[in-house]
Design a protein around this motif. Structure first.
Motif, PDB file in Angstrom:
ATOM      1  N   GLU A   1      -5.252   1.017   2.411  1.00 43.30           N
ATOM      2  CA  GLU A   1      -5.048   0.005   3.456  1.00 43.30           C
ATOM      3  C   GLU A   1      -5.243   0.604   4.838  1.00 43.30           C
ATOM      4  N   GLU A   2      -4.733   1.812   5.026  1.00 43.68           N
ATOM      5  CA  GLU A   2      -4.780   2.411   6.370  1.00 43.68           C
ATOM      6  C   GLU A   2      -6.186   2.851   6.765  1.00 43.68           C
TER       7      GLU A   2
ATOM      8  N   ASP B   1       4.766  -6.106   4.693  1.00 45.43           N
ATOM      9  CA  ASP B   1       4.080  -5.060   5.466  1.00 45.43           C
ATOM     10  C   ASP B   1       4.017  -5.474   6.931  1.00 45.43           C
TER      11      ASP B   1
ATOM     12  N   HIS C   1       0.838  -1.210   0.000  1.00 46.99           N
ATOM     13  CA  HIS C   1       0.000   0.000   0.000  1.00 46.99           C
ATOM     14  C   HIS C   1       0.868   1.253   0.000  1.00 46.99           C
TER      15      HIS C   1
ATOM     16  N   ASP D   1       5.976   1.707   6.840  1.00 45.29           N
ATOM     17  CA  ASP D   1       4.582   1.257   6.616  1.00 45.29           C
ATOM     18  C   ASP D   1       3.909   2.162   5.607  1.00 45.29           C
ATOM     19  N   ASP D   2       3.887   1.831   4.345  1.00 49.45           N
ATOM     20  CA  ASP D   2       4.451   0.638   3.771  1.00 49.45           C
ATOM     21  C   ASP D   2       5.271   1.007   2.536  1.00 49.45           C
TER      22      ASP D   2
HETATM   23 MN    MN Z   1       0.969  -1.451   6.376  1.00 46.47          MN
END
Ligand code: MN
Ligand code: BES
Ligand code: MN
Length: 461
Positions: A155-156, A182, A83, A122-123
């Protein structure tokens, strides 16, 4: 380090720093243009290394970037997922250097330096290793796998639109293994391959008492105060042994065997440095379990934020009309997140006293996931880590969640391999997030070897 990586490492680090300058904060609509810019940057990076069919797919949320290198119909296909979105950087005042102006600094755990920036570990940093590993393989004509990249931007915030994307593009994404960096390793001396992720249910609760804020002298003591009540309700969600006090919460939990648990704890965590690294003098958690257990094989419930009433400067005498909290639960196999969210909602509403209205909403969630350790992909990864780190990596279960992972398996029918290289202490989601230069370079090297070993094992199986 192999020579080709040695020759390219400076440029790779510079490129990563470019990527880290774009504030791709998925949670905040103000950064929508930066999200688009980041997707374009990745599109370009994939084109530059020689991917074909590179495309930015629009979704109802943030775009997904796709690209592929197809070497042969008979070769196995590795789908790389990562991501490009990042968590909001606040609180800004706690950053030693601005979150989107990457700098390289040494630290105790990173004697050869680490890149400090939001998203470094991340990431973006971990995702970018895959693009660079494939670049090196292509340059030396050594890529024997088909590789497909799916790099998403949500993703977050729960990957809300990715399930539809993968369902709509099932045949495009067909693959033998899904590879993700990740997650993390314990240290350079003691690397591990992650074989488990926890699931997640993320809830929000709102309590309403009186229809307006009240003078706490005129009304105090006569009505249920929503904040007082919220605190009572929240504290009742754990019993005295710190078990989650929601009926049915543990019903689906698969307990791991004593011998597996023992093995897991042997590679365990040094409690002293664990405490020191986060500035606490005592750990706390569910009775009968170690810190290692508590953050990997046990489900949990935590308040992430709580607000209401007056929290401005000075004092204001008021009984608030409302109180709110965000509450997340980390889940383990075989808890189903929708079911747990439902149990939470039912229970939370049932414990509200008269005079208080309760609203419960579910933000997002996902199930826990366990990866096989007897697969070709795991064996290839084990061999690659062994070569690069000089020791055989052990298997470990992580406490964090990547909700789309079980969905990938369900929709695409392929297993997932988690090859992470961050440290738990890299401050992901926190101020001063960083990613070690060694972690980045060793990661690229390990991924490169993974591709070589995976195609070998596949051919010879
Ligand atoms: Mn991540
Ligand atoms: N990369 C993390 C998850 C992670 C970190 C797993 C370290 C294992 C070890 C991921 O970006 C993340 O932060 N996931 C969120 C869930 C998401 C829905 C916001 C999490 O775990 O809180
Ligand atoms: Mn994250």
């Amino acid at each position: 380090m192999n020579k080709s990586l040695q020759n390219h490492k400076e440029i790779f680090i510079e490129q990563l720093q470019e990527l880290l300058k774009i504030p791709s904060i998925s949670a905040d609509p103000l950064y929508k243009e930066d999200i688009k810019k980041t997707a374009k940057w990745i599109e370009n990076a994939l084109n530059e290394i020689g991917c074909s069919s590179v495309q930015i797919f629009k979704t109802r949320g943030h775009p997904v970037v796709y690209g592929e290198v197809l070497v042969s119909e008979n070769a196995p296909t590795v789908l790389v997922y990562g991501h490009y979105d990042v968590q909001p950087p606040d609180p800004l005042e706690l950053w030693e250097s601005p979150p989107f102006e990457p700098v390289i600094k040494k630290s105790d755990l990173h004697p050869n330096g680490a890149i400090f920036a939001r998203g470094s570990c991340d990431d973006k940093g971990q995702m970018f290793m895959h693009i660079k590993a494939v670049e090196l393989l292509l340059k030396s004509n050594a890529l024997k796998n088909n590789v497909k990249f799916v790099i998403e931007g949500e993703e977050e915030v729960g990957s809300g639109h990715l399930e539809k994307f993968i369902t709509d593009h099932k045949s495009l994404l067909q693959s033998d293994i899904i590879l993700i960096s990740d997650t993390g390793i314990n240290s350079i001396e003691n690397p591990a391959i992650t074989t488990g992720l926890r699931g997640l249910s993320y809830m929000e609760v709102s309590l309403t008492g009186p229809k307006r804020d009240l003078h706490s002298g005129l009304y105090g003591g006569t009505v249920a105060n929503p904040i007082n009540v919220l605190c009572d309700m929240i504290s009742s969600l754990h019993d005295k042994n710190k078990r989650v006090n929601i009926p049915g919460f543990y019903d689906q939990v698969v307990e791991i065997s004593d011998s597996d648990r023992k093995k897991m704890n042997q590679n365990g965590l040094d409690e002293k440095s664990f405490k020191a690294s986060i500035g606490i003098d005592a750990v706390m958690g569910e009775k009968g379990f170690t810190t290692m257990d508590r953050r990997s094989i046990r489900p949990t419930l935590d308040v992430n934020g709580i607000w209401g009433g007056y929290s401005g400067k000075g004092a204001k005498t008021v009984i608030p009309s409302q109180a709110h909290a965000k509450i997340s639960m980390r889940l383990v196999p075989n808890q189903e997140w929708e079911k747990i969210s439902e149990l939470f909602e039912q229970h939370f509403k049932s414990i509200a006293p008269e005079g208080i209205k309760v609203e419960v909403t579910t933000h997002h969630g996902g199930n826990a996931y366990l990866t096989p350790i007897d697969s070709l992909a795991y064996k290839a990864a084990e061999k690659a880590y062994s070569d690069v780190f000089g020791v055989v990596p052990h298997a470990k279960r992580d406490g964090g969640s990547i909700p789309i992972v079980p969905m990938f398996e369900k929709v695409l029918g392929a297993k997932i391999l988690l090859m992470g290289f961050g440290f738990d202490t890299d401050a992901i989601h926190s101020p001063n997030e960083h990613y070690g230069i060694d972690n980045f370079l060793k990661g690229i090297e390990t991924i490169t070897l993974f591709h070589i070993y995976f195609s070998d094992l596949y051919k010879n199986q």
